[in-house]
Design a protein around this motif. Structure first.
Motif, PDB file in Angstrom:
ATOM      1  N   LEU A   7       0.829  -1.202   0.000  1.00 58.47           N
ATOM      2  CA  LEU A   7       0.000   0.000   0.000  1.00 58.47           C
ATOM      3  C   LEU A   7       0.862   1.249   0.000  1.00 58.47           C
ATOM      4  CD1 LEU A   7      -2.670  -0.946   2.699  1.00 58.47           C
ATOM      5  CD2 LEU A   7      -2.941  -0.995   0.221  1.00 58.47           C
ATOM      6  N   THR A   8       0.370   2.299  -0.648  1.00 52.73           N
ATOM      7  CA  THR A   8       1.050   3.593  -0.587  1.00 52.73           C
ATOM      8  C   THR A   8       0.805   4.205   0.787  1.00 52.73           C
ATOM      9  OG1 THR A   8      -0.848   4.877  -1.346  1.00 52.73           O
ATOM     10  CG2 THR A   8       0.604   3.958  -3.059  1.00 52.73           C
ATOM     11  N   LEU A   9       1.546   5.248   1.097  1.00 55.89           N
ATOM     12  CA  LEU A   9       1.336   5.940   2.370  1.00 55.89           C
ATOM     13  C   LEU A   9      -0.099   6.459   2.459  1.00 55.89           C
ATOM     14  CD1 LEU A   9       2.396   7.049   5.040  1.00 55.89           C
ATOM     15  CD2 LEU A   9       3.116   9.097   3.803  1.00 55.89           C
ATOM     16  N   ALA A  34      -6.683   8.942  -0.736  1.00 52.00           N
ATOM     17  CA  ALA A  34      -5.353   8.334  -0.806  1.00 52.00           C
ATOM     18  C   ALA A  34      -4.555   8.926  -1.952  1.00 52.00           C
ATOM     19  CB  ALA A  34      -5.472   6.819  -0.956  1.00 52.00           C
ATOM     20  N   GLY A  35      -5.193   9.135  -3.086  1.00 49.22           N
ATOM     21  CA  GLY A  35      -4.508   9.739  -4.231  1.00 49.22           C
ATOM     22  C   GLY A  35      -4.041  11.150  -3.931  1.00 49.22           C
ATOM     23  N   LEU A  36      -4.884  11.922  -3.267  1.00 51.68           N
ATOM     24  CA  LEU A  36      -4.504  13.288  -2.899  1.00 51.68           C
ATOM     25  C   LEU A  36      -3.363  13.282  -1.886  1.00 51.68           C
ATOM     26  CD1 LEU A  36      -5.065  16.257  -3.315  1.00 51.68           C
ATOM     27  CD2 LEU A  36      -6.904  16.090  -1.636  1.00 51.68           C
ATOM     28  N   LEU A  37      -3.438  12.399  -0.898  1.00 49.71           N
ATOM     29  CA  LEU A  37      -2.345  12.281   0.070  1.00 49.71           C
ATOM     30  C   LEU A  37      -1.042  11.921  -0.628  1.00 49.71           C
ATOM     31  CD1 LEU A  37      -4.056  10.512   3.066  1.00 49.71           C
ATOM     32  CD2 LEU A  37      -2.705  12.585   3.201  1.00 49.71           C
ATOM     33  N   ASP A  38      -1.098  10.971  -1.532  1.00 51.09           N
ATOM     34  CA  ASP A  38       0.113  10.566  -2.239  1.00 51.09           C
ATOM     35  C   ASP A  38       0.677  11.695  -3.101  1.00 51.09           C
ATOM     36  OD1 ASP A  38       0.175   8.031  -1.093  1.00 51.09           O
ATOM     37  OD2 ASP A  38      -1.072   7.156  -2.670  1.00 51.09           O
ATOM     38  N   ALA A  39      -0.203  12.531  -3.655  1.00 48.94           N
ATOM     39  CA  ALA A  39       0.266  13.688  -4.424  1.00 48.94           C
ATOM     40  C   ALA A  39       0.996  14.681  -3.526  1.00 48.94           C
ATOM     41  CB  ALA A  39      -0.912  14.369  -5.123  1.00 48.94           C
ATOM     42  N   VAL A  40       0.494  14.873  -2.323  1.00 49.14           N
ATOM     43  CA  VAL A  40       1.147  15.793  -1.379  1.00 49.14           C
ATOM     44  C   VAL A  40       2.481  15.207  -0.917  1.00 49.14           C
ATOM     45  CG1 VAL A  40       0.957  16.900   0.886  1.00 49.14           C
ATOM     46  CG2 VAL A  40      -0.999  16.887  -0.669  1.00 49.14           C
ATOM     47  N   VAL A  41       2.506  13.909  -0.653  1.00 50.79           N
ATOM     48  CA  VAL A  41       3.751  13.245  -0.238  1.00 50.79           C
ATOM     49  C   VAL A  41       4.841  13.438  -1.293  1.00 50.79           C
ATOM     50  CG1 VAL A  41       4.810  10.972   0.150  1.00 50.79           C
ATOM     51  CG2 VAL A  41       2.672  11.550   1.262  1.00 50.79           C
ATOM     52  N   ALA A  42       4.448  13.447  -2.552  1.00 47.54           N
ATOM     53  CA  ALA A  42       5.418  13.568  -3.646  1.00 47.54           C
ATOM     54  C   ALA A  42       5.996  14.976  -3.792  1.00 47.54           C
ATOM     55  CB  ALA A  42       4.759  13.147  -4.964  1.00 47.54           C
ATOM     56  N   LEU A  43       5.397  15.956  -3.130  1.00 51.93           N
ATOM     57  CA  LEU A  43       5.908  17.326  -3.224  1.00 51.93           C
ATOM     58  C   LEU A  43       7.243  17.442  -2.498  1.00 51.93           C
ATOM     59  CD1 LEU A  43       2.624  19.294  -2.432  1.00 51.93           C
ATOM     60  CD2 LEU A  43       3.709  19.003  -4.679  1.00 51.93           C
ATOM     61  N   PRO A  44       8.169  18.204  -3.061  1.00 49.44           N
ATOM     62  CA  PRO A  44       9.437  18.393  -2.360  1.00 49.44           C
ATOM     63  C   PRO A  44       9.252  19.239  -1.103  1.00 49.44           C
ATOM     64  CG  PRO A  44       9.362  19.758  -4.336  1.00 49.44           C
ATOM     65  CD  PRO A  44       8.124  18.907  -4.337  1.00 49.44           C
ATOM     66  N   MET A  58      -1.462  17.147   4.767  1.00 45.54           N
ATOM     67  CA  MET A  58      -1.756  15.724   4.914  1.00 45.54           C
ATOM     68  C   MET A  58      -2.724  15.480   6.062  1.00 45.54           C
ATOM     69  SD  MET A  58       2.053  14.309   4.102  1.00 45.54           S
ATOM     70  CE  MET A  58       1.705  12.640   4.595  1.00 45.54           C
ATOM     71  N   THR A  59      -2.533  16.168   7.168  1.00 42.37           N
ATOM     72  CA  THR A  59      -3.428  16.018   8.314  1.00 42.37           C
ATOM     73  C   THR A  59      -4.846  16.444   7.950  1.00 42.37           C
ATOM     74  OG1 THR A  59      -1.620  16.355   9.870  1.00 42.37           O
ATOM     75  CG2 THR A  59      -3.856  16.752  10.699  1.00 42.37           C
ATOM     76  N   GLU A  60      -4.963  17.553   7.241  1.00 41.69           N
ATOM     77  CA  GLU A  60      -6.288  18.052   6.850  1.00 41.69           C
ATOM     78  C   GLU A  60      -6.973  17.094   5.883  1.00 41.69           C
ATOM     79  OE1 GLU A  60      -7.922  20.688   8.060  1.00 41.69           O
ATOM     80  OE2 GLU A  60      -6.280  21.265   9.377  1.00 41.69           O
ATOM     81  N   ILE A  61      -6.234  16.508   4.959  1.00 42.11           N
ATOM     82  CA  ILE A  61      -6.816  15.530   4.026  1.00 42.11           C
ATOM     83  C   ILE A  61      -7.314  14.311   4.795  1.00 42.11           C
ATOM     84  CG2 ILE A  61      -6.304  13.942   2.127  1.00 42.11           C
ATOM     85  CD1 ILE A  61      -4.218  16.138   1.203  1.00 42.11           C
ATOM     86  N   GLU A  62      -6.510  13.849   5.750  1.00 43.70           N
ATOM     87  CA  GLU A  62      -6.912  12.693   6.561  1.00 43.70           C
ATOM     88  C   GLU A  62      -8.204  12.986   7.327  1.00 43.70           C
ATOM     89  OE1 GLU A  62      -3.544  11.612   9.005  1.00 43.70           O
ATOM     90  OE2 GLU A  62      -2.258  11.637   7.239  1.00 43.70           O
ATOM     91  N   GLY A  63      -8.293  14.173   7.904  1.00 43.59           N
ATOM     92  CA  GLY A  63      -9.508  14.548   8.626  1.00 43.59           C
ATOM     93  C   GLY A  63     -10.710  14.651   7.706  1.00 43.59           C
TER      94      GLY A  63
END
Length: 77
Positions: A7-9, A34-44, A58-63
């Protein structure tokens, strides 16, 4: 769904594999979050401020995903 790959993060954070009711609306919400979280994770994150902003996003997306799943569950009855 994910038995053949890790699974992705984003998928882990929203729990894409946990949907006891099998509700397709809940599955869709979790997949999109999950897709949005993964897009944020990929940001430098070249500095501490960028890392902080990314973590807040990421916290706001999770909420938001949690509340959206709750809304879908209540709509289903």
């Amino acid at each position: 769904m994910t038995g053949e790959r890790e699974l992705t993060l984003g998928e882990r954070r929203v729990g894409v594999d946990f949907n006891p009711s099998g509700d397709p609306a809940i599955a869709d919400i979790k997949r999109r979050a999950a897709g949005l979280l993964d897009a944020v994770v990929a940001l430098p994150a070249p500095d501490g401020e960028a890392a902080r902003v990314r973590a807040v996003a990421m916290t706001e997306i999770e909420g938001a995903a949690m509340w959206a799943v709750k809304a879908a569950a209540r709509a289903a009855g």
